[in-house]
Design an enzyme around this catalytic site. Structure first.
Site, PDB file in Angstrom:
ATOM      1  N   TYR A  75      61.215  52.626  17.011  1.00 20.03           N
ATOM      2  CA  TYR A  75      60.120  52.571  15.928  1.00 20.03           C
ATOM      3  C   TYR A  75      60.005  51.655  15.083  1.00 20.03           C
ATOM      4  O   TYR A  75      59.161  51.366  14.330  1.00 20.03           O
ATOM      5  CB  TYR A  75      59.773  54.056  15.654  1.00 20.03           C
ATOM      6  N   HIS A  89      55.435  63.944  15.858  1.00 25.83           N
ATOM      7  CA  HIS A  89      55.990  64.309  17.402  1.00 25.83           C
ATOM      8  C   HIS A  89      56.245  65.543  17.724  1.00 25.83           C
ATOM      9  O   HIS A  89      56.615  66.232  16.504  1.00 25.83           O
ATOM     10  CB  HIS A  89      57.231  63.435  17.475  1.00 25.83           C
ATOM     11  N   THR A 122      53.891  72.335  22.972  1.00 27.36           N
ATOM     12  CA  THR A 122      53.449  73.250  23.840  1.00 27.36           C
ATOM     13  C   THR A 122      53.953  73.145  24.914  1.00 27.36           C
ATOM     14  O   THR A 122      53.695  72.193  25.843  1.00 27.36           O
ATOM     15  CB  THR A 122      51.824  73.251  24.086  1.00 27.36           C
ATOM     16  N   ASP A 204      83.859  52.823  58.045  1.00 24.63           N
ATOM     17  CA  ASP A 204      82.589  52.102  57.939  1.00 24.63           C
ATOM     18  C   ASP A 204      82.497  50.814  58.930  1.00 24.63           C
ATOM     19  O   ASP A 204      82.654  49.712  58.662  1.00 24.63           O
ATOM     20  CB  ASP A 204      82.661  51.199  56.398  1.00 24.63           C
TER      21      ASP A 204
HETATM   22  C1  SPV Z   1      78.407  48.950  51.184  1.00 24.81           C
HETATM   23  O1  SPV Z   1      78.317  49.537  50.262  1.00 24.81           O
HETATM   24  O2  SPV Z   1      78.560  49.935  52.127  1.00 24.81           O
HETATM   25  C2  SPV Z   1      78.589  47.520  51.292  1.00 24.81           C
HETATM   26  C3  SPV Z   1      78.773  46.768  50.253  1.00 24.81           C
HETATM   27  O3  SPV Z   1      78.128  46.989  52.409  1.00 24.81           O
HETATM   28  S1  SPV Z   1      80.580  46.499  50.571  1.00 24.81           S
HETATM   29  O4  SPV Z   1      81.237  47.662  50.713  1.00 24.81           O
HETATM   30  O5  SPV Z   1      80.996  46.057  49.566  1.00 24.81           O
HETATM   31  O6  SPV Z   1      80.662  45.621  51.671  1.00 24.81           O
HETATM   32 MG    MG Z   2      77.982  48.433  53.801  1.00 23.40          MG
END
Ligand code: SPV
Ligand code: MG
Length: 431
Positions: A75, A89, A122, A204
């Site tokens: 503020y 407030h 309230t 992955d």
């Molecule tokens: C993921 O998070 O799956 C990515 C980023 O693709 S990395 O793991 O850095 O490739």
């Molecule tokens: Mg990825």
């Protein structure tokens, strides 16, 4: 005539606000501050009404004499300018991150003169119901989808955190901190292929199929309102990519990031330790163009991810690809790197930003993690993704608990690191 000031950070006026206005009007002339868009994002949630609409909404209230914009959540500036006799407030701000605002107002008033008035807030059925409806509104696909683009218009850099289920979604949604003289929270969520796979105990390598990825998205979206950016790996064939982006657009995802690798995909952070093939510029450009052609809104973004630095193909190659992908219709460019320092990413950003100042750059500072958001933004990065940190923090914590129970043949020793039972049973709000 005394001046009374209050600041509203809301899209809707309900009983709670009207009560504050009634109390304010008893004290003098009522000036209401409407919190600016960027600060509203940090403090509360995405505004569903524009600043002008929010101001109009307050002007329509009988008890309001003047409506002004409060630029900052703290503020100092506004009170310095207005010098009100009272700030009013609801008493509800004495706890949680909001208490920092209360302390700030008290400090300002001690300096400038004036008094803080805190009527009870309230919190009745109507207020609870309105709050719930606002959240649901923000969660709807048609409301959520375009929000990433809106964020890019409003704030310098969109802070994005990895989520992989409902619980991590809630953390992204609800974590608010008081820091650097303001309140802060994440703007968007990243559904990472690495974490979506890891959490299922899978590698992955594009093994978690599209239906399962959609399942994760739905789980996250069910309990959140923030925009979703999906890691779409290589996107598969151009034909499949086109169908899949259309599905994602329909369910309210805001953006996909698709990487220019081909064949058996491995995680980028392996770099050149494993065989990874980059797609040709022509093929990948066709994939982007096919995706763009399939879209039915101009809200959804297809962001092209360049793996040249990961695969040690150099800056020239990365820039050549970026030009081609933008020409093919990419709405943004993600440049990835596994270097310990940000130098190669920043060199890319500077060169790319100079020739394409309007195309958002996305960075994922997992390995070069000392760089700050402000530094990235200074080089043209508009979206920063913290791509795996929630998963990486959960795993050691859980493993430690498992070990402790095994070692001690009881759970007592582990308990000091655990969330109390009374907190976990109240963690999830019941509808
Ligand atoms: C993921 O998070 O799956 C990515 C980023 O693709 S990395 O793991 O850095 O490739
Ligand atoms: Mg990825």
């Amino acid at each position: 005539m005394k001046t009374v000031y209050t600041c509203f950070c809301t899209d809707i006026i309900h009983d709670g606000h009207r009560n504050i206005l009634r109390e304010a009007a008893k004290l003098g002339r009522v000036v209401v501050g409407v919190l600016s868009d960027p600060e509203m994002l940090r403090y509360n949630r995405f505004p569903t009404r524009t600043l002008a609409e929010r101001m109009e909404m307050l002007r329509a209230e009988d008890l309001v004499d003047e409506v002004i914009v409060q630029e900052h959540i703290f503020y100092d500036e506004i009170l310095e300018k207005l010098r009100p006799d009272y700030v009013i407030h609801g008493r509800n701000w004495a706890q949680g991150p909001e208490s920092a605002l209360r302390s700030n107002v008290l400090a300002c008033l001690a300096r400038l003169g004036g008094e803080l008035v805190e009527p009870p807030y309230t919190y009745n059925e109507e207020v609870v119901e309105i709050d719930r409806r606002m959240r649901e509104h923000l969660a709807m696909p048609e409301r959520r989808r375009g929000r990433l683009r809106r964020l890019l218009e409003i704030i310098p850099i969109v802070k994005t955190i990895e989520v992989h289920n409902g619980l991590t979604g809630l953390i992204a949604e609800k974590t608010v901190v008081e820091n650097d003289g303001g309140l802060d929270q994440f703007d968007a969520m990243w559904i990472s292929s690495l974490c979506d796979s890891t959490t299922r105990g899978k590698p992955d390598i594009e093994l978690v199929d599209f239906s399962d990825r959609i399942q994760t998205i739905n789980e996250v979206m069910d309990v959140t309102t923030k925009p979703v950016i999906l890691d779409m790996d290589t996107g598969g064939t151009a034909e499949h990519f086109a169908y899949n982006v259309r599905t994602l657009e329909r369910i309210g995802v805001s953006a996909v990031i698709v990487e220019d690798k081909t064949g058996a995909k491995r995680n980028s952070l392996f770099g050149t330790e494993v065989a990874q093939t980059q797609d040709t510029i022509e093929n990948f450009s066709e994939k982007i163009a096919a995706g763009k052609k399939a879209l039915r809104t101009d809200e959804f973004m297809i962001i092209a991810r360049i793996e040249s630095l990961i695969l040690e193909k150099g800056q020239e190659d990365a820039l050549r690809r970026a030009d081609a992908y933008v020409a093919a219709g990419a709405d943004g460019i993600m440049i990835h790197s596994r270097a310990k320092t940000p130098d190669e990413v920043l060199a890319f950003c500077d060169a790319f930003h100079a020739s394409h100042p309007d195309i958002p750059i996305v960075a994922v500072p997992s390995s070069y993690n000392t760089i700050t958001e402000a530094e990235l933004a200074a080089h043209g990065v508009r979206i920063v993704i913290y791509a795996n940190q929630l998963t990486r923090s959960a795993f050691p914590a859980m493993e430690e608990t498992a070990r402790s129970i095994l070692v001690h043949h009881r759970a007592h020793e582990a308990d000091q690191n655990l969330m109390p039972i009374k907190d976990i049973i109240r963690l999830i709000e019941v509808m």
